[in-house]
Design a protein around this motif. Structure first.
Motif, PDB file in Angstrom:
ATOM      1  N   PHE A   6      30.487  35.773  48.326  1.00 15.61           N
ATOM      2  CA  PHE A   6      31.385  36.425  48.962  1.00 15.61           C
ATOM      3  C   PHE A   6      30.738  36.956  50.238  1.00 15.61           C
ATOM      4  O   PHE A   6      29.781  37.691  50.379  1.00 15.61           O
ATOM      5  N   LYS A   7      31.623  36.824  51.158  1.00 15.63           N
ATOM      6  CA  LYS A   7      31.210  36.994  52.592  1.00 15.63           C
ATOM      7  C   LYS A   7      32.532  37.280  53.284  1.00 15.63           C
ATOM      8  O   LYS A   7      33.738  37.339  53.010  1.00 15.63           O
ATOM      9  N   VAL A   8      32.065  37.578  54.845  1.00 11.97           N
ATOM     10  CA  VAL A   8      33.297  37.511  55.700  1.00 11.97           C
ATOM     11  C   VAL A   8      33.544  36.280  56.324  1.00 11.97           C
ATOM     12  O   VAL A   8      32.718  35.194  56.296  1.00 11.97           O
ATOM     13  N   THR A  34      36.567  34.128  46.241  1.00 12.81           N
ATOM     14  CA  THR A  34      36.879  32.907  45.303  1.00 12.81           C
ATOM     15  C   THR A  34      38.093  32.286  45.886  1.00 12.81           C
ATOM     16  O   THR A  34      37.927  30.957  45.515  1.00 12.81           O
ATOM     17  N   LEU A  35      39.015  32.643  46.072  1.00 19.76           N
ATOM     18  CA  LEU A  35      40.412  31.812  46.564  1.00 19.76           C
ATOM     19  C   LEU A  35      40.045  30.916  47.613  1.00 19.76           C
ATOM     20  O   LEU A  35      40.468  29.813  47.692  1.00 19.76           O
ATOM     21  N   LEU A  74      39.551  39.331  41.056  1.00 21.96           N
ATOM     22  CA  LEU A  74      38.024  39.294  41.394  1.00 21.96           C
ATOM     23  C   LEU A  74      37.586  39.448  42.717  1.00 21.96           C
ATOM     24  O   LEU A  74      36.913  40.117  43.481  1.00 21.96           O
ATOM     25  N   ASP A  75      38.619  38.515  43.672  1.00 19.42           N
ATOM     26  CA  ASP A  75      38.574  38.902  45.239  1.00 19.42           C
ATOM     27  C   ASP A  75      38.922  40.423  45.540  1.00 19.42           C
ATOM     28  O   ASP A  75      38.106  40.760  46.427  1.00 19.42           O
ATOM     29  N   MET A 119      46.540  36.362  51.688  1.00 27.25           N
ATOM     30  CA  MET A 119      46.176  35.458  50.816  1.00 27.25           C
ATOM     31  C   MET A 119      46.227  36.086  49.333  1.00 27.25           C
ATOM     32  O   MET A 119      46.883  35.163  48.296  1.00 27.25           O
ATOM     33  N   ILE A 120      45.657  37.214  49.235  1.00 26.95           N
ATOM     34  CA  ILE A 120      45.785  37.743  47.826  1.00 26.95           C
ATOM     35  C   ILE A 120      47.429  37.954  47.357  1.00 26.95           C
ATOM     36  O   ILE A 120      47.904  37.470  46.299  1.00 26.95           O
TER      37      ILE A 120
END
Length: 368
Positions: free
Chosen positions: A156-158, A167-168, A307-308, A349-350
């Motif tokens: 997980f990063k920018v 994740t997505l 999760l994201d 996105m979420i």
């Protein structure tokens, strides 16, 4: 409706439990054993890291996941798809060289590495996307769709185009074939701020489609050839290459959610995300800057959306590391991701993933 559960553990180790043992306990506590792995092929989707980048997940973590799958009777393999841009992962041979060079070999991880869309990135499965706003048929690496079980293991990063590289993003963009990646990137095309451009040619070297030319020490982009992949944006040392000033990043985020739907719909799945070495750019970049926040921990869930969101909120609650790009950019948005890349909005996105039925914003964080 019951909240989605996201399991979490920090990065502290003890004399009786190291971080790898802790990761194993995390994913077992999160319920990976509920999946029927017996003689099933299990794709573990991971980013092998562009050569030169050091922020990618260590292969030791991948071995833990592969070992657990084997314990449960499954046949694991590590996988990713070829990239749209030039670099160390644009075809399967170079991609495998890069993976092995970064430590992802069968000997170090306990399982084989398969490049899901084949030698030239053309081995794809066409997967219908029901209810897709932008994508009707996603182009997914065939080996990923051939697998019986799908597991994501994410650093997980920018991310410079989507805000968060979680994740997505790992699933949607990562599982697209080269043609699929082109489809996701094609909604917007960057331009060059001529005043800031110094004509160094970094953008041209990173363009796989011959769209960039240098004249009189100034770069320009031919939009008839440009596919909108955005690689030149991250390559520019003076921030002279800018994304289109429209909703292109929002459309990209929505397409990634729809590609994630194609990969995940109606199949056994499990997701793991490590919030460590939170770099300001994707692992696709050969260059990587110092982390923007301290290491947070490891997360796991059956719900990729929750999760994201949990990882994003965890990063936003962290202090800024002195000297990082985040400190340089400031904190005007009160959102670490938007502060670094103001033209992005990870919420798009979420929200679109929720709309596609991939998961929920409503989650319970279970600490172990």
């Amino acid at each position: 409706m019951e909240k989605s559960k996201v399991y979490f553990t920090d990065m502290h180790a003890t004399l009786t439990e190291n971080l790898l043992q802790k990761l194993k306990r995390l994913i077992k506590s999160a319920g990976i054993g509920q999946i029927d792995f017996d003689r099933k092929y299990a794709a573990i989707k991971i980013h092998f890291g562009e050569p030169g980048n050091l922020a990618f997940l260590r292969p030791n973590y991948a071995k833990v996941v592969a070992d657990v799958v084997r314990e449960l009777g499954g046949k694991p393999f590590l996988t990713d798809c070829n990239t749209l841009y030039v670099g160390g992962r644009k075809n399967a041979l170079d991609h495998l060289d890069s993976a092995y060079g970064n430590g992802f070999s069968p000997f170090s991880t306990g399982c084989h590495v398969l490049i899901a869309d084949g030698l030239k990135g053309t081995d794809e499965a066409l997967v219908p996307v029901r209810g897709g706003e932008y994508v009707t048929e996603a182009k997914i690496g065939r080996a990923i769709m051939d697998a019986d079980v799908f597991i994501s293991l994410t650093h997980f990063k920018v991310h410079e185009s989507t805000g968060i590289g979680g994740t997505l993003k790992n699933i949607g963009m990562g599982c697209g074939s080269r043609a699929g990646k082109m489809e996701m990137h094609s909604s917007g095309k960057p331009h060059v701020n001529q005043e800031s451009c110094v004509g160094c040619g970094s953008c041209k070297k990173n363009c796989a489609h011959g769209a960039i030319s240098i004249e009189n020490r100034k770069a320009s982009i031919n939009h008839d050839l440009c596919v909108g992949c955005g690689r030149c944006i991250g390559a520019c040392p003076t921030d002279a290459v800018l994304p289109a000033s429209d909703e292109s990043n929002d459309i990209l985020n929505k397409k990634i959610a729809e590609y994630s739907y194609a990969v995940l719909h109606d199949r056994p799945q499990f997701h793991i995300s490590l919030v460590v070495d939170v770099s300001p750019f994707c692992d696709c970049h050969a260059e990587n800057d110092i982390p923007i926040v301290p290491n947070v921990g490891m997360f796991a869930s059956f719900d990729p959306v929750a999760l994201d969101l949990a990882c994003t909120q965890a990063v936003n609650s962290q202090p800024v590391i002195p000297g990082s790009l985040l400190e340089k950019r400031g904190n005007s948005h009160h959102d670490h991701f938007k502060d670094i890349h103001p033209t992005t909005d990870w919420n798009v996105m979420i929200d679109h993933a929720v709309k596609m039925g991939l998961g929920s914003r409503d989650y319970e964080l279970v600490k172990i």
